[in-house]
Write an enzyme that holds these catalytic residues in place. Structure first.
Site, PDB file in Angstrom:
ATOM      1  N   SER A 265     -74.996 115.259   8.585  1.00 26.86           N
ATOM      2  CA  SER A 265     -75.328 114.730   9.900  1.00 26.86           C
ATOM      3  C   SER A 265     -74.874 115.668  11.009  1.00 26.86           C
ATOM      4  CB  SER A 265     -74.662 113.359  10.098  1.00 26.86           C
ATOM      5  OG  SER A 265     -73.249 113.498  10.222  1.00 26.86           O
ATOM      6  N   GLU A 286     -76.681 122.970   8.479  1.00 31.01           N
ATOM      7  CA  GLU A 286     -78.007 122.375   8.296  1.00 31.01           C
ATOM      8  C   GLU A 286     -77.865 120.885   8.585  1.00 31.01           C
ATOM      9  OE1 GLU A 286     -80.703 123.896   7.869  1.00 31.01           O
ATOM     10  OE2 GLU A 286     -80.221 125.839   7.004  1.00 31.01           O
ATOM     11  N   THR A 321     -86.193 116.840   6.385  1.00 36.20           N
ATOM     12  CA  THR A 321     -87.503 117.231   6.904  1.00 36.20           C
ATOM     13  C   THR A 321     -88.504 116.079   6.941  1.00 36.20           C
ATOM     14  OG1 THR A 321     -88.049 118.006   4.674  1.00 36.20           O
ATOM     15  CG2 THR A 321     -87.313 119.674   6.283  1.00 36.20           C
TER      16      THR A 321
END
EC number: 1.2.1.3
Length: 530
Positions: A265, A286, A321
């Site tokens: 997160s 990421e 994604t």
């Protein structure tokens, strides 16, 4: 997305029936994990298996049943592991890169031999459908292929020197020890992306998996362990220390971890980034996605609908994604929404190891709570639930929810912050310019996709005034990234890049080297110091 995943996702749904060979004990046994009900898995490996931390129950999110008990690691386990890594790195970094690539190639073969049981374990522990579980292991195999080739291609530039009799070159050397903190939703692939590249770059790696993905991490480490032992290499080259936030904090703060790769997160990523920066370490982040798809008036709607379906519902909406926002031109909005609802109605939700199921459970009970709270926020903020919005009736023993479609304003607070669940917000737009503006207005910047047949729009979308995301697609979903391209995003997504392109540079130290072979000492910029 892998072709096999694509075919299974859009194939005509078959009758619901148990998948063959889905017995839990047979899966565990095939991966050399303990199968006896009273046995305990060890969550620490640094050449030896152990662990002195708390006991943890690995749970199947489809049934709520305990898969296995795991003895997690402690801070002392981590510090001992890092000490062993410090010893191993002095040996590992001196092995020529192509030889390190050969070790990764052997790891690739070992993983390929276990792809089916490992894919099943991912389905059992994480909850994604079997095709996606196997596809995730395939991602690790693919990146290992890539890393093996890369081990013979790492190179630096030769730079013209302004001084006669001088030679300038760029060198890339191992950064040292790499810490990988991975998320629950990809319990195999994220580690694979980082470790395969790290290893051929000459680094040792310690893995701290999400606690709810610990069995998959143990299984992967056992596979790698055999390759290291076969080649008489220290096991601490590929270490594992399972545990909670205390382990992650120590990895972030420990000066002996030269690079921390964190996937998770934005909230926790901000804490990790600050902790690493405070000691002048290097971080690869990421983080959140909140991705959007734009369907313009000239889009191929058949292609777009199929793509949105997988992007929004695949992995039960638990990919970084995953498509969260759908901007549709007003001329085709009604048709698109009607067709999407019809497509959603055909999706089977249930046990991810059963044939015909395309949407498994959310990962935890807390995920279900967040989903239901998100639905209420949609209603409170003026939105409408067009489809779904509830738990799945008759499957209360697992964390199953209905894939959901809403209609809501682009700037509603709930739209600005993603919920890690299959909730797709549909929003009507009047032009591509408006869609681009709204795509870019959120804090995150991972993946985005435009569906159009107009070449001018394609180049605008991918140009400086287009999407501000790290991944900018045309006529394909927001998810299913290939390993050949750098994976990552901008803004609150963290700026990190993994997998292909020149991402390997993050795992190495860049050095500018000048060699004087002239016998004289001309200084740069013509300086005289005599």
């Amino acid at each position: 997305m892998k072709p096999s995943t694509f075919r299974m996702f859009y194939a005509t749904r078959s009758a619901l029936k148990p998948h063959r060979d889905c017995n839990v004990n047979s899966v565990l046994a095939a991966l050399d994990l303990e199968t006896h009900s009273s046995s305990i898995q060890h969550g620490v490996y640094n050449g030896k298996w152990g662990g002195n931390g708390e006991m943890f129950n690995a749970v199947n999110p489809s049934t709520g049943q305990i898969l296995s008990k795991v003895r997690m690691g402690s801070i002392s386990d981590l510090k001992q592991t890092i000490s062993l890594m410090n010893e191993a790195k002095t040996y590992w970094r001196e092995i020529p890169a192509p030889k390190r690539g050969e070790i990764v190639r052997q790891m690739r073969e070992a993983l390929a031999n276990k792809i089916e049981p490992l894919g099943k374990l991912v389905s059992l522990e994480m909850g994604k459908i079997l095709a996606e579980g196997i596809g995730e292991v395939q991602e690790y195999i693919d990146i290992a292929d890539y890393a093996t080739g890369l081990s013979r291609m790492i190179s630096g530039a030769v730079i013209p020197s302004e001084r006669p009799g001088h030679f300038m070159k760029e060198m890339w050397n191992p950064i040292g020890n790499v810490g990988v903190i991975s998320a629950f939703n990809f319990p195999v692939a994220v580690y694979g992306w980082n470790s395969a590249i790290s290893l051929i770059c000459g680094n040792t790696v310690v893995w701290k998996p999400a606690p709810t993905g610990v069995l998959s991490a143990i299984a992967v480490t056992k596979i790698l362990q055999k390759v290291l032992e076969k080649n008489n290499l220290p096991g601490s080259i590929c270490s594992l220390v399972s545990g909670g936030s205390d382990i992650g904090s120590e990895i972030s703060q420990n000066k002996n971890i030269n690079l921390v790769s964190f996937t998770g997160s934005t909230k926790i990523g901000r804490e990790v980034g600050l902790a690493v920066q405070n000691r002048f370490g290097r971080s690869l982040l990421e983080l959140g996605g909140n991705n959007a798809i734009i369907i313009d008036e000239d889009a191929d709607l058949d292609l777009a609908i199929r793509s949105v379906l997988f992007a929004a519902v695949g992995t039960a909406g638990q990919r970084c994604t995953t498509a969260r926002r759908l901007f549709v031109h007003k001329k085709v909005y009604d048709v698109v929404v009607q067709r999407l609802i019809k497509a959603y109605d055909q999706i089977k939700v249930g046990n991810p190891l059963e044939e015909g199921v395309l949407c498994g459970p959310l990962h935890t009970n807390n995920s279900v709570k967040n989903f239901l709270e998100g639905i209420e926020q949609v209603k409170q903020q003026g939105g409408t639930i067009l489809r779904g919005g509830t738990r799945v009736a008759g499957l209360e023993c697992g964390n199953f929810v209905e894939p959901t479609i809403t209609s809501i304003a682009h700037d509603a607070p709930i739209v600005q912050n993603e919920i890690f669940a299959p909730i797709l917000h549909t929003i009507k737009v009047t032009s591509l310019d408006q869609a681009i503006e709204w795509n870019n207005e959120v804090g995150q910047g991972l993946s985005s996709s435009l569906f159009t047949t107009d070449i001018k729009k394609i180049f605008k979308w991918t140009g400086p005034s287009g999407s501000d995301c790290g991944i900018v697609n045309v006529n394909i979903p927001t998810n299913g990234a290939e390993i050949g391209g750098a994976f990552g995003g901008e803004k609150e997504t963290g700026g990190g890049r993994e997998a292909g392109s020149d991402s390997w540079k993050q795992y190495m130290r860049r050095q500018s080297c000048t060699i004087n072979y002239s016998g004289s000492l001309p200084l740069a910029q013509g300086i005289k110091f005599e």
